[in-house]
Scaffold this motif. Sequence first.
Motif, short mmCIF file in Angstrom:
data_model
loop_
_atom_site.label_atom_id
_atom_site.label_comp_id
_atom_site.label_asym_id
_atom_site.label_seq_id
_atom_site.Cartn_x
_atom_site.Cartn_y
_atom_site.Cartn_z
N ARG A 16 0.77 -1.24 0.00
CA ARG A 16 0.00 0.00 0.00
C ARG A 16 0.80 1.29 0.00
NH1 ARG A 16 -2.61 -4.14 2.01
NH2 ARG A 16 -4.87 -4.26 1.95
N ARG A 19 0.78 3.68 -3.29
CA ARG A 19 -0.51 4.33 -3.56
C ARG A 19 -0.78 5.43 -2.55
NH1 ARG A 19 -5.15 0.93 -2.03
NH2 ARG A 19 -5.68 2.46 -0.48
N TRP A 20 -0.55 5.13 -1.27
CA TRP A 20 -0.84 6.13 -0.24
C TRP A 20 0.13 7.29 -0.27
CZ3 TRP A 20 -2.39 2.13 3.95
CH2 TRP A 20 -3.76 1.87 3.84
N ARG A 22 1.43 8.55 -3.04
CA ARG A 22 0.93 9.40 -4.14
C ARG A 22 -0.28 10.20 -3.69
NH1 ARG A 22 2.30 4.77 -6.91
NH2 ARG A 22 0.20 3.94 -6.77
N THR A 23 -1.21 9.56 -3.00
CA THR A 23 -2.41 10.24 -2.55
C THR A 23 -2.07 11.31 -1.51
OG1 THR A 23 -3.67 8.21 -2.94
CG2 THR A 23 -4.73 9.90 -1.63
N ASP A 56 -6.51 -0.60 6.96
CA ASP A 56 -6.64 0.42 5.91
C ASP A 56 -7.29 1.68 6.46
OD1 ASP A 56 -5.60 -0.86 3.47
OD2 ASP A 56 -7.23 -2.28 3.78
N GLN A 60 -5.59 5.41 6.88
CA GLN A 60 -6.22 6.52 6.18
C GLN A 60 -6.59 7.65 7.15
OE1 GLN A 60 -9.20 4.19 4.08
NE2 GLN A 60 -8.29 4.85 2.15
N GLU A 105 -8.71 8.23 -4.89
CA GLU A 105 -8.92 6.99 -4.13
C GLU A 105 -10.23 6.29 -4.51
OE1 GLU A 105 -7.19 5.22 -1.53
OE2 GLU A 105 -5.54 6.33 -2.42
#
Length: 149
Positions: A16, A19-20, A22-23, A56, A60, A105
């Motif tokens: 993960r 992806r996280w 980048r976000t 997750d 987040q 997302e």
Amino acid sequence: MRDTVDPDFASFVDARQGRWLRTAYLVYGDLERAEKVLLRAFTQLSMQWTRVDDPDAFVQRVLYLPALKPWNRTPAFPDEDDQVKAALGELTPAQRTVFVLLHVEELTEFEVGDLLGMSHTAVHAHGLTAFGRFRAALGAGDWRDAHEA
């Protein structure tokens, strides 16, 4: 203190973190800050790994909630030449966070509301305003103008 890392935790982070990151970069508008917040999220998770039901959601919350705090008023993407990043930088922190969670997302408004502790109505309002401001900053204008032609 443990001498080894839980293999399930290591696998979770490996799967993960890209992806996280980048976000988080899109939410915070600064790679160094995004890396620090993501590292803090993974560190907090590692200390509670066996007690967390939904890792997750845990990550987040730790990752995105600081973006909404009043002290988070550092400009995002300052002096950015990339038009998309500059457009994101023109959004308020709350608008940018909701916009990224909805459109990058691909969370639902209800999921974003649960994650950020906002009502569905607040998420919807932030999302609409952010989308309009983002389009305007890109020079696309107001989407409602297309229906009037």
